[in-house]
Structures are given as structure tokens and as C-alpha cells.
Design an enzyme around this catalytic site. Structure first.
Site, PDB file in Angstrom:
ATOM      1  N   GLU A  96      20.052 -24.652 -48.225  1.00  0.00           N
ATOM      2  CA  GLU A  96      19.413 -25.912 -48.063  1.00  0.00           C
ATOM      3  C   GLU A  96      18.272 -25.660 -47.435  1.00  0.00           C
ATOM      4  O   GLU A  96      17.080 -26.376 -47.962  1.00  0.00           O
ATOM      5  CB  GLU A  96      20.237 -26.854 -46.928  1.00  0.00           C
ATOM      6  CG  GLU A  96      21.127 -27.942 -47.360  1.00  0.00           C
ATOM      7  CD  GLU A  96      22.363 -27.143 -47.844  1.00  0.00           C
ATOM      8  OE1 GLU A  96      22.590 -26.239 -47.220  1.00  0.00           O
ATOM      9  OE2 GLU A  96      23.446 -27.801 -48.473  1.00  0.00           O
ATOM     10  N   HIS A 165      30.971 -34.905 -41.620  1.00  0.00           N
ATOM     11  CA  HIS A 165      30.393 -35.441 -42.925  1.00  0.00           C
ATOM     12  C   HIS A 165      30.392 -36.988 -42.812  1.00  0.00           C
ATOM     13  O   HIS A 165      30.161 -37.538 -43.849  1.00  0.00           O
ATOM     14  CB  HIS A 165      31.378 -35.328 -43.860  1.00  0.00           C
ATOM     15  CG  HIS A 165      31.769 -34.007 -44.304  1.00  0.00           C
ATOM     16  ND1 HIS A 165      32.154 -32.731 -43.757  1.00  0.00           N
ATOM     17  CD2 HIS A 165      31.147 -33.290 -45.784  1.00  0.00           C
ATOM     18  CE1 HIS A 165      32.117 -31.807 -44.505  1.00  0.00           C
ATOM     19  NE2 HIS A 165      31.482 -32.038 -45.508  1.00  0.00           N
TER      20      HIS A 165
END
Lengths: 367, 427
Positions: A96, A165
Site C-alpha cells: 500500500e 476490517h
């Protein structure tokens, strides 16, 4: 006819030459189709938006994990690899920080990347680039280097995915000057806002919602046009009302609309505002609505402390205090990391009943 | 010839008696059975560089072989004009940084100021080979990179003083030098932050060539330090740059110290150039106190990148003569180490080379020094006389989009449409 009304709504009443042409088109099409509106899922809306922007501008490219051969982790980028090839749809390694930085560097140099995060939770690994090298650059370079990049992906809670999440990042990103933060609800929002985001010369954080991807919404002809886009920084009044203002964004708009139905049965007319844009926040619309109804209920999915709702409450109290007839009500997710068990997860997120209860409290119908 | 630069007797990290450093290690690929396959990497242009490593008896791997090859053809490494350009650039870097120190202690400059004294050979050696459209990305130690790339001394000095005539109108500061005109893409305070941004700029070069079908040979150079080489983003970008074969050169300015953290205390394998082959790109080590050696390696790396052969990792052994920043008391570095590197001052070395090889005489060099002194003085006067930014500048440039409402279907900013701001979106 809806096409024309929506058009005037979006333009604030203005008709440019191009919009007149479209109006005539809408008139014609309104006559030829009996029932009028088509339906489109949010997923298809996003896919079509990216597709159209990529074909309109060769500088637009997509990068992220699984966006190419896997057709997108949530199938948002389905078909794009086949259509545009691997030079424009990049399957990145799981890095990322690296690929977000590469996207920012490419934007510095003039391209228009659309960077996908599999969920915004993973954006925390790249948040330094979103904030320090994207958001702040136009300011630090005194306007020399702007960053026309879009960071998109699902945000907030899904179903049973656990604490790591499920966080909502609207408040974090919306607190940073230099970023634009958008949160669509319907398919039209998704299309219009994503197209506006991709064309925008500034960094945009585009917060989608995984549970909304599969939902279908009616969509107007005008919204299906390839030049369609919505303004950034403007909220939408989804339902007009006169007793209480409910402001919210993303999935909670659906809940708020259901709550408004329930409230209507009990004689309370709720005005539901879909924020659409968290930064810049449409304070004008919110305050105008509160001045009309005198009561505010603000709803969000994220953590309560320092959230979007907190900002809206502060804004209303600062600007429309004398219009308020009741204390501002704030409904947010529970102040805990998201639990896994289904019943606990339900308790940790705002539900329709919570919104109804808060609205009634604001209207002094209950304790 | 280049004997005045001969560092053949100096092992990798300094003199034998410096007890801080590891004993000299043979760096030839053949010595590392683990990496043995580096020879089999089919990267033709790097073979010459590896030969340089293999053939050296001393552990320093400069490009002595390349230099010796040139000797055979009986030419010098540089012409007189090139030599004077290099000299002037290094003198500019040094004088400018010295002036910054003076101005800081007089209170004209404030905040964090990181000076580049001692490392000029790296900046000059690489950046003087670039064109205007090539990009440079740096860290907070970026004044000299900006100067070498072409940003005027006046603009940099004004920026440091926080004046409106600075290259970023006073909004960036010492650590955030940006120049669109000269393609200086920053100036980043977070170490490692510039590496992915540089990789992205290189990505754009390749994209322009392959997708937009434009003629684009631009390369990007990312400068960063030894401390950054332990950061995750560095490795992520080595991977992706090699994977996508991007036209980028990763230049490590290994000055052995990250503030007060010695490179040897913080790194499991201190030889950074070795990390290149692990990702499939050549890794080169060069004496960063020698501008001519750096230039030779840079030529090779830049040509590779322009030809589309992909990235190169270049580790420059260099040293900063001053502390990490002007606020750093610099107590942890050994005086002997500092003295040893001071003796290898790149400017003195180039001067000696130019004079010994009759490329320039003392008078010419003195006149360059004088010219630069005047330039820097003038830059200070200019910065002093410039106004501070106006109050309205505080809120400017947050967005490129004037009011933040985005772009409409007709391609113009929505706020320019007079009808737009009346009313809001309705049902």
C-alpha cells in the site's frame, strides 16, 4: 419529466447551452419511455463511471490489488483490464505505501491515477502518502504541483468482518485540509461523484460501502450520460420534511429514509439530507434545513468521538443556535472496536430504531 | 590522471584504524556464494560495473576500471567546460549552505534546517547530467539538490527566509522545496516518502511513452540516506521499479549517520548496494566524495534508464561535515572520523584535479569562487528585502480547484458557473 427536474436541481436552476440540449433530449426520452427510470446497482454505476472516464482521458489509469485479472476484489473494476490492457489497469503487489506513493508521484507528473484500496482499513498503511504527499502538496508548493488523484474503496462496516476490517475513515480524512472526501449512497451518487472525483484536480478520498455495492437504485437518463457528474461540496435533500432534520451519509442514508417512513406514520415529518460530500461539508444546506425544522439528528456509522456528527453538531450550534428547539442528537457507532458476533455487531451499529428514537426524542415525543 | 582521487588505499568505510567500522570485506560477487547468481543476471551494462568490483584488490568499489579504460584512450574524464561547471555547482552548494548556517544563527531562518556540506559531489555528479524535464526527488536535505537542478539561489534563499518570493512563496520551507519549472518534486520531511513519489514520476515517463505514445525519455532520480534504507517503502519501491522496469535511479547518500544513529548499529547488512541485485537491478557502490567517479557511475545509470533498461541502485559513500541539522549538537560522531573525511573534501579534490591536469588555473577557480560568493550575498539581500506573504495567502492553494466544488459536465470549474451557487441540490 424527472430528467428535467433533476437537471435543474443539480444545476441550481441554470441552463447552459449544453444543458438545454440535454433537456430537450430528456424531454424526448421522457415521452418515449412510458415508465421512465432504469435501475442500476452501485457496483455497475462505479464500473461505468471509471470506464467512461478512462475512455475519455488516456491519462486516467487504475491501480490496486486485484483490480485487473481478478476483476476487482469486489468486482468494481470488472472488464477494465480486457478493455484497456495492462498498461492502464495495474495489479499491484501488496504494498500500500509503495503503490499509493507511486500513484501520488504519477499525479505530480501529470497523470490521473485511480488508486483502489481493498478496504480503507488498508489505507492506514499508506496514510502518510494520502496526507503528507497528496493533500498537502498543492499548499506546500504554493500551487505549483497539484495532485489529481482518487483514492477509492469500501469504507466502514461490512457484515461480520471483525474489528480490523470495519472502521469508518470519514472523520479522519475529512479533518485534513487539502483533501476532498466524498461518500456516495445511491447509484446516481456513485456515478456522478466518482466522475467528478476523477476529473477533479485535487486529491479525492472516495468512500464507498461494501454492503451498498449490490443494491439497485433507479437512475435517470441524464445520470447515464457520459458527461454527467455531480458537484462536490453539495449535499442532497433526499426527502423533504418540516419537523426534524436527519443528516447522514453512505449506507445510513438508507436507514434514515426508512426511519423517516416510520416517523411519518407517527406524524413526524423528517427531512433527510444525504451529505454526499464530507469535505467540503455543505454547512449551508444543513443549517438552512435546521433553521426550517429547528431540530437536528445526525447519524453516522463511525466511532462517536471526533466524528463527522460531532462536526455537524458544532457547526449547527455555532451557526443556528437560536433556531434550535431541542438539543442536537448524535447517533454513531458504538465506542468499541467492531465485535464479530452477529448480534453484537448489530448492537454496535446504528439501526433504524435508533434513528427513530432519536428523532422522537428531539421532537419531545419520548424521553 | 585521476590518481589524486585514488581511493584505492582506503577501505570501504574509512581508514583501517577507525574502530567504528567493520574490517574490510571483499565485495566481489564471487565471494558471496549466496548471491552467486549476480553474474548470471542478464543485465549487460552492469557487467562492466561488476568487473570493477571483482577486479579491485581493495574493498572500495569505485569505477576505477572504467577510469583506467579511459586512460588507455588518453583522454581525461572531463573537458575544461564540464570541469568548471562541476566546480561552480559544488562551490555554489557549499557557499549557500554556509550562508544558511550564518543566517540561521542570526535568526533569519528558523525551524528545521539540514545542511548538505560535504555531500556536494553526489548532487553535482548526478544532477548535472540531467535535462530540465528530468525529475529529482529528495529529502529534507534538499537545498543543494534544488540548486543543482536549476532553481535560483534567490528563490531558495527567500523560501528559507519565509518570504513571498521564495520558490514556494514561503509556504514550503527548508524541507519542502518544489519547483514545477525545474521538475524538483520535493523536499519531503518523512524519510522514505520521496522514494515512492519518485517511482511514480518514473512511472509517468514510461506511461507517457507506452500509453500516451509521446516521446518521453525523462528519468527520475531519488536521493535519500542510509537510514531510509531500513524503511519498508524503500524495498516496496525497489521491487516495483524493477518489476515495471522504470527509468529511475535510486541514489543512497550513505553518510553513515541518521541523526545520531550509526548506520552500522541499525542495519543488519550495512552494504546497501547489495540490496539492488536482490530485487533484480544492478547495485553499485561509489566513492561519493569524488565527483568524477560519481559522474561516471551516474552516466551509466542515466543511460540505462533512458534506454528503458530499468532502475539502478547507487550507493554513494559520503559524509556530512556538519550535524544532522543546525539544532544537532553532533556529539556522537568521532572527531577522527570527521577529520578523515574532511581531508577528502570533494571540492578540494576537484580543484586539485583541475589544476594538476591543466584544465584550469588558480585564478579562474578563484574568480568562480568570488562570483558565487557575490551571488549568494545577493541572494541574501534579495531575500531580506522581499516581503513576507500577505495574510490572504494563508488560505490559498489548499485546493487547485478555487472553491472546492469540482468540475462540471462542461469541463469548467463549477464555481465559475454563475447559476451554480444559487440554491442547493433538491429532491
Amino acid at each position: 419529466m424527472w430528467g428535467i427536474l433533476r437537471r435543474s436541481a443539480v444545476d441550481g436552476g441554470g441552463f447552459s447551452a449544453s444543458s438545454l440540449r440535454k433537456t430537450r433530449f430528456a424531454l424526448v426520452s421522457a415521452r418515449s419511455y412510458a415508465a421512465g427510470s432504469k435501475e442500476m446497482t452501485v457496483r455497475d454505476a462505479l464500473n461505468s463511471a471509471i470506464d467512461e472516464e478512462m475512455s475519455a482521458d488516456p491519462k486516467v489509469f487504475v491501480m490496486g490489488e486485484e483490480v485487473g485479472q481478478y476483476q476487482g476484489a469486489y468486482k468494481i473494476t470488472k472488464g477494465l483490464l480486457e478493455k484497456y490492457g495492462p498498461e492502464r489497469v495495474y495489479d499491484t503487489p501488496i504494498t500500500e505505501a509503495g503503490f499509493t506513493g507511486i500513484g501520488v508521484g504519477a499525479a505530480y507528473a501529470g497523470l490521473k491515477p485511480v488508486v483502489e484500496f481493498m478496504t480503507f482499513n488498508f489505507s492506514m498503511q499508506a496514510i502518510d502518502h494520502i496526507i503528507n504527499s497528496a493533500a498537502k502538496s498543492n499548499y506546500m508548493s504554493a500551487g505549483q504541483i497539484n495532485v489529481p488523484i482518487v483514492f477509492r474503496g469500501p469504507n466502514g462496516a461490512a457484515a461480520g468482518v471483525g474489528a480490523q476490517h470495519s472502521q469508518c475513515y470519514a472523520a479522519w480524512y475529512a479533518s485534513v485540509p487539502g483533501l476532498k472526501v466524498l461518500a456516495p449512497y445511491s447509484a446516481e451518487d456513485a456515478r456522478g461523484l466518482l466522475k467528478a472525483a476523477i476529473r477533479d484536480p485535487d486529491p479525492v478520498v472516495f468512500l464507498e460501502n461494501e454492503l451498498l455495492y449490490g443494491e439497485s437504485f433507479p437512475i435517470s437518463e441524464e445520470a447515464l450520460d457520459s458527461s454527467f457528474c455531480l458537484p462536490i461540496g453539495k449535499a442532497k435533500i433526499e426527502r423533504e420534511g418540516k419537523d426534524v432534520t436527519i443528516t447522514t451519509f453512505s449506507k445510513m442514508v438508507g436507514f434514515a429514509l426508512k426511519a423517516a417512513e416510520k416517523l411519518a406514520e407517527e406524524g413526524i415529518s423528517a427531512e433527510v439530507i444525504n451529505l454526499r460530500s464530507i469535505r467540503p461539508l455543505d454547512r449551508a444546506t444543513i443549517n438552512a434545513s435546521v433553521r426550517k425544522t429547528s431540530r437536528l439528528v445526525t447519524v453516522e456509522e463511525g466511532f462517536p468521538q471526533h466524528g463527522v456528527c460531532a462536526e455537524i453538531c458544532a457547526s449547527v450550534v455555532e451557526e443556528s443556535f437560536s433556531y434550535l428547539d431541542a438539543p442536537v442528537e448524535r447517533i454513531a457507532g458504538a465506542d468499541v472496536p467492531m465485535p464479530y458476533a452477529a448480534n453484537l455487531e448489530r448492537l454496535a451499529l446504528p439501526q433504524v430504531e435508533d434513528i427513530v428514537r432519536a428523532a422522537k426524542r428531539a421532537c419531545y415525543r419520548s424521553k | 590522471m585521476a590518481t589524486s582521487f585514488s581511493s584505492a588505499t582506503i577501505p570501504l568505510h574509512g581508514s583501517q584504524e577507525n574502530r567504528l567500522l567493520l574490517p574490510p570485506i571483499r565485495l566481489a560477487p564471487s565471494s558471496s556464494s549466496f548471491l552467486g547468481s549476480t553474474r548470471s543476471l542478464t543485465i549487460p551494462s552492469s557487467r562492466r560495473l561488476y568487473h570493477a568490483h571483482a577486479a579491485r584488490r581493495s574493498p572500495v568499489v569505485g569505477v576505477q576500471e572504467v577510469v583506467k579504460d579511459k586512460k588507455i584512450t588518453n583522454t581525461l574524464l572531463i573537458t575544461k567546460e564540464e570541469g568548471l561547471v562541476l566546480y561552480e555547482d559544488m562551490i555554489l552548494g557549499r557557499s549557500f549552505e554556509d550562508m544558511c548556517a550564518q543566517m540561521y544563527y542570526r535568526g533569519k531562518m528558523f525551524g528545521f534546517v539540514h545542511l548538505y556540506n560535504g555531500q556536494e559531489a553526489v548532487s553535482t555528479g548526478f544532477i548535472k547530467l540531467l535535462t530540465q524535464s528530468d525529475s529529482v526527488v529528495s529529502t529534507y536535505r534538499d537545498h543543494v539538490h534544488a540548486l543543482s537542478k536549476g532553481v535560483s539561489a534567490r528563490a531558495v534563499m527567500s523560501e528559507l527566509f519565509g518570504k513571498v518570493t521564495g520558490c514556494c512563496r514561503g509556504q514550503g520551507g527548508s524541507m519542502h522545496m518544489f519547483s514545477k519549472e525545474h521538475n524538483v518534486l520535493g523536499g519531503f520531511a518523512f524519510i522514505g516518502e520521496g522514494i515512492p513519489v519518485a517511482t511514480g514520476a518514473a512511472f509517468t515517463s514510461k506511461y507517457k511513452r507506452e500509453v500516451l505514445k509521446q516521446d518521453c525519455e525523462d528519468v527520475t532520480i531519488a536521493f535519500f540516506g542510509d537510514g531510509t534504507c531500513n524503511n519498508g517503502q524503500f524495498y516496496e519501491c525497489l521491487n516495483m521499479a524493477a518489476l515495471y522496469k522504470l527509468p529511475i535511479i535510486f541514489v543512497v547518500e550513505n553518510n553513515l549517520w541518521a541523526i545520531g544513529m550509526s548506520h552500522l548499529r541499525s542495519t543488519s547488512d550495512p552494504e546497501i548496494w547489495k540490496k539492488g541485485p536482490a530485487f533484480g537491478m544492478p547495485g553499485v557502490h561509489v566513492d561519493g566524495m569524488d565527483v568524477l567517479k560519481v559522474r561516471e557511475v551516474a552516466k551509466e545509470a542515466v543511460t540505462r534508464a533512458r534506454r528503458g533498461e530499468g532502475p539502478t541502485l547507487v550507493e554513494c559513500e559520503t559524509y556530512r561535515f556538519r550535524g544532522h541539522s543546525l539544532a544537532d549538537p553532533d556529539e556522537l560522531r568521532d572527531a577522527a572520523e570527521k577529520a578523515k573525511y574532511a581531508a577528502r573534501d570533494p571540492i578540494t579534490a576537484l580543484k586539485k584535479y583541475l589544476v594538476e591536469n591543466k584544465l584550469a588555473n588558480e585564478a579562474e577557480l578563484k574568480s568562480i569562487e568570488k562570483k558565487i560568493d557575490e551571488l549568494v550575498e545577493e541572494a541574501v539581500e534579495f531575500a531580506d528585502a522581499s516581503p513576507q506573504p500577505g495574510r490572504s495567502q494563508l488560505l490559498e492553494n489548499v485546493f487547485a480547484d478555487p472553491k472546492g466544488f469540482g468540475i462540471g459536465p462542461d469541463g469548467r470549474y463549477r464555481c465559475e458557473d454563475p447559476k451554480f451557487t444559487e440554491g442547493t441540490a433538491q429532491v
